[in-house]
Design a protein around this motif. Structure first.
Motif, PDB file in Angstrom:
ATOM      1  N   ILE A 256       5.483  -8.431  -4.861  1.00 31.68           N
ATOM      2  CA  ILE A 256       5.207  -8.233  -3.876  1.00 31.68           C
ATOM      3  C   ILE A 256       5.499  -6.976  -3.041  1.00 31.68           C
ATOM      4  CG2 ILE A 256       6.467  -9.920  -2.047  1.00 31.68           C
ATOM      5  CD1 ILE A 256       5.313 -12.145  -3.348  1.00 31.68           C
ATOM      6  N   ASP A 257       7.106  -7.439  -3.054  1.00 34.12           N
ATOM      7  CA  ASP A 257       7.912  -5.631  -2.295  1.00 34.12           C
ATOM      8  C   ASP A 257       6.682  -4.228  -2.711  1.00 34.12           C
ATOM      9  OD1 ASP A 257      10.386  -4.644  -1.560  1.00 34.12           O
ATOM     10  OD2 ASP A 257       9.488  -3.516  -2.724  1.00 34.12           O
ATOM     11  N   LEU A 258       6.312  -4.169  -4.270  1.00 28.69           N
ATOM     12  CA  LEU A 258       5.196  -2.786  -4.185  1.00 28.69           C
ATOM     13  C   LEU A 258       4.135  -2.984  -3.459  1.00 28.69           C
ATOM     14  CD1 LEU A 258       5.303  -2.008  -8.284  1.00 28.69           C
ATOM     15  CD2 LEU A 258       5.681  -0.585  -6.058  1.00 28.69           C
ATOM     16  N   SER A 259       3.643  -4.201  -2.697  1.00 35.71           N
ATOM     17  CA  SER A 259       1.974  -4.759  -2.351  1.00 35.71           C
ATOM     18  C   SER A 259       2.016  -4.145  -0.729  1.00 35.71           C
ATOM     19  CB  SER A 259       1.906  -6.194  -2.480  1.00 35.71           C
ATOM     20  OG  SER A 259       1.910  -6.366  -4.252  1.00 35.71           O
ATOM     21  N   LYS A 292      15.728   1.646 -18.360  1.00 33.38           N
ATOM     22  CA  LYS A 292      15.431   0.962 -19.359  1.00 33.38           C
ATOM     23  C   LYS A 292      13.517   0.398 -18.770  1.00 33.38           C
ATOM     24  CE  LYS A 292      18.870   0.788 -22.439  1.00 33.38           C
ATOM     25  NZ  LYS A 292      19.657  -0.095 -23.299  1.00 33.38           N
ATOM     26  N   LEU A 293      13.563  -0.896 -17.551  1.00 32.04           N
ATOM     27  CA  LEU A 293      12.607  -1.458 -17.207  1.00 32.04           C
ATOM     28  C   LEU A 293      12.150  -0.668 -16.519  1.00 32.04           C
ATOM     29  CD1 LEU A 293      14.157  -4.244 -15.026  1.00 32.04           C
ATOM     30  CD2 LEU A 293      13.178  -4.218 -17.476  1.00 32.04           C
ATOM     31  N   MET A 294      12.234   0.493 -16.223  1.00 35.78           N
ATOM     32  CA  MET A 294      11.026   1.908 -15.968  1.00 35.78           C
ATOM     33  C   MET A 294      10.394   2.268 -17.320  1.00 35.78           C
ATOM     34  SD  MET A 294      10.104   3.236 -12.873  1.00 35.78           S
ATOM     35  CE  MET A 294       7.832   3.016 -13.615  1.00 35.78           C
ATOM     36  N   GLU A 295      10.954   2.879 -18.855  1.00 38.92           N
ATOM     37  CA  GLU A 295      10.253   3.215 -19.751  1.00 38.92           C
ATOM     38  C   GLU A 295       9.507   1.901 -20.381  1.00 38.92           C
ATOM     39  OE1 GLU A 295      12.449   4.021 -23.724  1.00 38.92           O
ATOM     40  OE2 GLU A 295      13.589   4.030 -23.066  1.00 38.92           O
ATOM     41  N   ASN A 303      -1.687   0.210 -18.809  1.00 42.57           N
ATOM     42  CA  ASN A 303      -2.151   1.653 -18.062  1.00 42.57           C
ATOM     43  C   ASN A 303      -3.076   2.354 -18.785  1.00 42.57           C
ATOM     44  OD1 ASN A 303       0.392   1.276 -15.480  1.00 42.57           O
ATOM     45  ND2 ASN A 303       1.484   2.198 -18.005  1.00 42.57           N
ATOM     46  N   ASP A 304      -3.276   3.673 -18.031  1.00 42.27           N
ATOM     47  CA  ASP A 304      -3.938   4.838 -18.293  1.00 42.27           C
ATOM     48  C   ASP A 304      -2.589   5.972 -18.180  1.00 42.27           C
ATOM     49  OD1 ASP A 304      -4.209   5.254 -15.598  1.00 42.27           O
ATOM     50  OD2 ASP A 304      -5.786   4.159 -15.241  1.00 42.27           O
ATOM     51  N   GLU A 305      -3.680   7.328 -17.574  1.00 46.74           N
ATOM     52  CA  GLU A 305      -2.631   8.265 -17.842  1.00 46.74           C
ATOM     53  C   GLU A 305      -2.028   8.014 -16.723  1.00 46.74           C
ATOM     54  OE1 GLU A 305      -6.789   9.122 -15.443  1.00 46.74           O
ATOM     55  OE2 GLU A 305      -6.829   8.054 -17.566  1.00 46.74           O
ATOM     56  N   ASN A 306      -1.762   7.483 -14.881  1.00 43.62           N
ATOM     57  CA  ASN A 306      -1.456   6.490 -14.428  1.00 43.62           C
ATOM     58  C   ASN A 306      -0.398   5.293 -14.581  1.00 43.62           C
ATOM     59  OD1 ASN A 306      -1.848   8.940 -12.595  1.00 43.62           O
ATOM     60  ND2 ASN A 306      -4.005   7.888 -12.837  1.00 43.62           N
ATOM     61  N   MET A 307      -0.029   4.297 -14.204  1.00 46.15           N
ATOM     62  CA  MET A 307       0.490   3.207 -13.943  1.00 46.15           C
ATOM     63  C   MET A 307      -0.383   2.832 -12.579  1.00 46.15           C
ATOM     64  SD  MET A 307       4.697   3.863 -14.464  1.00 46.15           S
ATOM     65  CE  MET A 307       4.810   5.359 -13.287  1.00 46.15           C
ATOM     66  N   ARG A 308      -1.334   1.375 -13.487  1.00 43.98           N
ATOM     67  CA  ARG A 308      -1.491   1.079 -12.458  1.00 43.98           C
ATOM     68  C   ARG A 308      -1.389  -0.621 -12.340  1.00 43.98           C
ATOM     69  NH1 ARG A 308      -5.858   3.727 -10.673  1.00 43.98           N
ATOM     70  NH2 ARG A 308      -6.155   5.513 -12.032  1.00 43.98           N
ATOM     71  N   PHE A 309      -0.999  -1.128 -11.135  1.00 45.27           N
ATOM     72  CA  PHE A 309      -0.930  -2.581 -10.883  1.00 45.27           C
ATOM     73  C   PHE A 309      -1.900  -3.093 -10.240  1.00 45.27           C
ATOM     74  CE2 PHE A 309       3.355  -0.597 -12.071  1.00 45.27           C
ATOM     75  CZ  PHE A 309       4.082  -1.960 -11.779  1.00 45.27           C
ATOM     76  N   THR A 310      -2.311  -4.382 -10.720  1.00 46.21           N
ATOM     77  CA  THR A 310      -1.968  -5.493  -9.316  1.00 46.21           C
ATOM     78  C   THR A 310      -1.796  -6.038  -8.256  1.00 46.21           C
ATOM     79  OG1 THR A 310      -4.088  -6.736 -11.174  1.00 46.21           O
ATOM     80  CG2 THR A 310      -3.812  -7.630  -9.527  1.00 46.21           C
ATOM     81  N   LEU A 311      -2.055  -5.702  -7.343  1.00 41.42           N
ATOM     82  CA  LEU A 311      -0.918  -5.610  -5.763  1.00 41.42           C
ATOM     83  C   LEU A 311      -2.080  -6.570  -5.020  1.00 41.42           C
ATOM     84  CD1 LEU A 311       0.367  -2.361  -5.735  1.00 41.42           C
ATOM     85  CD2 LEU A 311       1.023  -4.143  -6.952  1.00 41.42           C
ATOM     86  N   LEU A 312      -1.345  -7.658  -3.808  1.00 38.67           N
ATOM     87  CA  LEU A 312      -1.810  -8.349  -2.842  1.00 38.67           C
ATOM     88  C   LEU A 312      -1.850  -7.278  -1.449  1.00 38.67           C
ATOM     89  CD1 LEU A 312       0.097 -11.632  -3.145  1.00 38.67           C
ATOM     90  CD2 LEU A 312      -2.183 -10.842  -3.908  1.00 38.67           C
ATOM     91  N   GLU A 326       5.991   6.349 -10.485  1.00 41.23           N
ATOM     92  CA  GLU A 326       8.050   5.894 -10.238  1.00 41.23           C
ATOM     93  C   GLU A 326       8.458   5.867  -9.345  1.00 41.23           C
ATOM     94  OE1 GLU A 326      10.044   7.850 -13.535  1.00 41.23           O
ATOM     95  OE2 GLU A 326       7.648   7.592 -14.810  1.00 41.23           O
ATOM     96  N   ALA A 327       9.157   5.973  -8.497  1.00 47.18           N
ATOM     97  CA  ALA A 327      10.037   6.136  -7.385  1.00 47.18           C
ATOM     98  C   ALA A 327       9.398   4.765  -6.445  1.00 47.18           C
ATOM     99  CB  ALA A 327      10.199   7.131  -6.296  1.00 47.18           C
ATOM    100  N   GLU A 328       8.313   4.254  -6.640  1.00 46.68           N
ATOM    101  CA  GLU A 328       7.762   3.048  -5.841  1.00 46.68           C
ATOM    102  C   GLU A 328       8.339   2.167  -6.759  1.00 46.68           C
ATOM    103  OE1 GLU A 328       4.102   4.220  -2.985  1.00 46.68           O
ATOM    104  OE2 GLU A 328       3.918   4.302  -5.214  1.00 46.68           O
ATOM    105  N   ILE A 329       8.005   2.160  -8.228  1.00 47.87           N
ATOM    106  CA  ILE A 329       8.051   1.084  -8.470  1.00 47.87           C
ATOM    107  C   ILE A 329      10.075   0.737  -8.757  1.00 47.87           C
ATOM    108  CG2 ILE A 329       8.724   0.248 -10.520  1.00 47.87           C
ATOM    109  CD1 ILE A 329       5.712   1.832 -11.788  1.00 47.87           C
ATOM    110  N   LEU A 330      11.104   1.820  -9.212  1.00 49.90           N
ATOM    111  CA  LEU A 330      12.052   1.871  -9.144  1.00 49.90           C
ATOM    112  C   LEU A 330      13.156   0.865  -7.717  1.00 49.90           C
ATOM    113  CD1 LEU A 330      12.336   5.817 -10.766  1.00 49.90           C
ATOM    114  CD2 LEU A 330      13.173   3.180 -11.987  1.00 49.90           C
ATOM    115  N   GLU A 331      12.140   1.527  -6.365  1.00 47.97           N
ATOM    116  CA  GLU A 331      12.499   1.032  -5.259  1.00 47.97           C
ATOM    117  C   GLU A 331      12.616  -0.756  -4.973  1.00 47.97           C
ATOM    118  OE1 GLU A 331      11.480   1.199  -0.543  1.00 47.97           O
ATOM    119  OE2 GLU A 331      10.749   2.713  -1.772  1.00 47.97           O
ATOM    120  N   ALA A 332      11.177  -1.023  -5.938  1.00 49.11           N
ATOM    121  CA  ALA A 332      10.731  -2.665  -5.816  1.00 49.11           C
ATOM    122  C   ALA A 332      11.977  -3.111  -6.752  1.00 49.11           C
ATOM    123  CB  ALA A 332       9.524  -2.787  -5.924  1.00 49.11           C
TER     124      ALA A 332
END
Length: 338
Positions: A256-259, A292-295, A303-312, A326-332
Motif C-alpha cells: 500500500i505504501d508503494l502504491s 535479507k528481505l530485499m534479497e 519478477n523478470d529482468e525488473n522487479m514487478r509488483f501488483t499495486l493499487l 529497490e530504493a522504493e521497496i526499501l523505503e516501503a
C-alpha cells in the motif's frame, strides 16, 4: 446452491463433517494434516482402515523430500484411486503437486480445513513446494476435481489461524470488494463470530472469475499477488515465525505504501487496513533484516529482468506488473519493520 455461483470451479459447501465424509469415495487415498486428528472429532474414525499419509504441515516441510515420501506412498498404494487432501493450504499445495505429477496426473479432491485455504489457496490450481528457502519455486497448475468446504472445520482453528485467513480476506477487500473492509470495520463481533462464510464466498467469487480469465497467470490473475511479493519474502526470511496470512497482511501494508508512492493511492487506504489489522490482532511490525528481505524479494518468481509488483491505484483498482525500484521497496519496508 453455492456451487452454481462458480462457473469454472467445482466448489461445494457441506453441512457438517459427516456429510463431508459421505461425499468422499471409500477407496480413496488420503494425505492428511496430522494435527487434525487431535482436534477434529470423528476424523480418525472415518479414516480407520483407509490408506493415508499423515503430514506434519509446515512451510519447512513443504519441500521435495516430503514430496518424495508422498510419491512412495502413492507408488505403494495407487491403482486408479482419487487422492484426497484434508488440511490447509500447505497440505493442499503439496498433495496437489503430487497429484499433478504422479503418473502425469491422478484424480484429486481438496477438503480445505483452514480459513485461509477455504477462501483462497484451495481454488485456482496452483500447487507446488518451496525450494532452497524460496516460496513455491517449484510447482504446477492442477485444479482439484472437486473442492468440498465444510465450515465445521473452522471450529478446530486457534485464534492465530483465523487471523491468518483474515490476511487473505483483507486482500480481497482491497482488490475487489470494499464492502468486506466496511463490514470488518463496523462489525461488533469478535474474530470467532464474524460471518466467515460470506467472506469466503466473496473471496472465492473474485478469485474464480480471475482464474477463469487467466488460468496460467500471465495477466489479470496477477492481481491476486497483491501483498505477496513482500509477504513471501517475510515468510522466507523469518522461516515459520509468521503464518502465510500474517505475512500477506504485512506485505499489504508495505505494498500500500508503494502504491501511494508509485500510483498516488489515497493514504486513507493504508489507514483503513491498519485499523482492521489492529482491531483483529494482526501484527503490523516485525523484526527482520531489511537487506535479507530485499534479497528474497529479488528472487521472487514474479519478477523478470525488473522487479514487478501488483499495486493499487484506488480501492478495487489493482494494477499488475508495476516496475518498482529497490530504493522504493526499501523505503516501503520501513512501514513494517520495528
Amino acid at each position: 446452491m453455492e456451487e452454481k455461483l462458480f462457473r469454472n470451479e467445482k466448489i461445494e459447501f457441506t453441512d457438517g463433517l459427516n456429510r463431508t465424509f459421505e461425499k468422499l469415495p471409500e477407496d480413496a487415498l488420503f494425505v492428511v494434516d496430522r494435527k487434525l486428528l487431535q482436534v477434529t472429532e470423528g476424523l480418525m474414525t472415518f479414516l480407520e482402515g483407509k490408506k493415508m499419509y499423515l503430514f506434519d504441515a509446515s512451510e519447512k516441510n513443504k519441500n521435495l523430500s516430503e514430496l518424495e515420501k508422498i510419491y512412495d506412498f502413492l507408488l505403494e498404494n495407487h491403482v486408479s484411486q482419487t487422492l484426497i487432501a484434508i488440511g490447509g493450504g500447505i497440505t493442499g499445495d503439496l498433495a496437489g503437486y503430487a497429484a499433478a505429477t504422479f503418473k502425469r496426473g491422478i484424480p484429486f479432491v481438496m477438503v480445505p480445513t483452514t480459513l485461509l485455504s477455504m477462501c483462497d489457496s484451495s481454488v485456482g490450481g496452483k500447487c507446488g513446494v518451496n525450494f532452497r528457502g524460496i516460496k513455491n519455486y517449484i510447482g504446477a497448475f492442477r485444479k482439484p476435481d472437486r473442492i468440498i468446504i465444510c465450515l465445521e472445520f473452522l471450529k478446530t482453528l486457534e485464534e492465530r489461524e483465523l487471523r491468518s485467513g483474515l490476511g487473505e480476506i483483507l486482500k480481497y477487500g482491497l482488490i475487489g470488494n470494499r464492502l468486506i473492509l466496511d463490514d470488518l470495520l463496523s462489525s461488533d463481533k469478535d474474530l470467532f463470530h464474524l460471518p466467515m462464510k460470506e467472506y469466503i464466498l466473496s473471496g472465492l467469487l473474485i478469485k474464480s472469475e480471475v482464474v477463469q480469465a487467466d488460468y496460467s497467470d500471465q495477466g489479470i490473475r496477477n492481481i491476486l499477488n497483491f501483498g505477496h511479493n513482500v509477504g513471501h519474502a517475510i515468510e522466507s526470511v523469518l522461516e515459520g515465525a509468521v503464518t502465510h496470512g500474517e505475512a500477506v497482511a504485512l506485505g499489504i501494508l508495505a505494498e500500500i505504501d508503494l502504491s501511494t508512492m508509485k500510483l498516488g493511492l489515497n493514504p486513507e487506504t493504508g489507514i483503513k487496513a491498519m485499523k482492521i489489522m489492529d482491531k483483529y490482532g494482526l501484527r503490523r511490525k516485525i523484526s527482520a533484516d531489511k537487506e535479507k528481505l530485499m534479497e528474497a524479494i529479488r528472487k521472487d518468481k514474479k519478477n523478470d529482468e525488473n522487479m514487478r509488483f501488483t499495486l493499487l491505484s484506488e480501492l478495487e483498482k489493482p494494477e499488475i506488473k508495476v516496475m518498482v525500484q529497490e530504493a522504493e521497496i526499501l523505503e516501503a519496508l520501513t512501514v513494517i519493520l520495528e
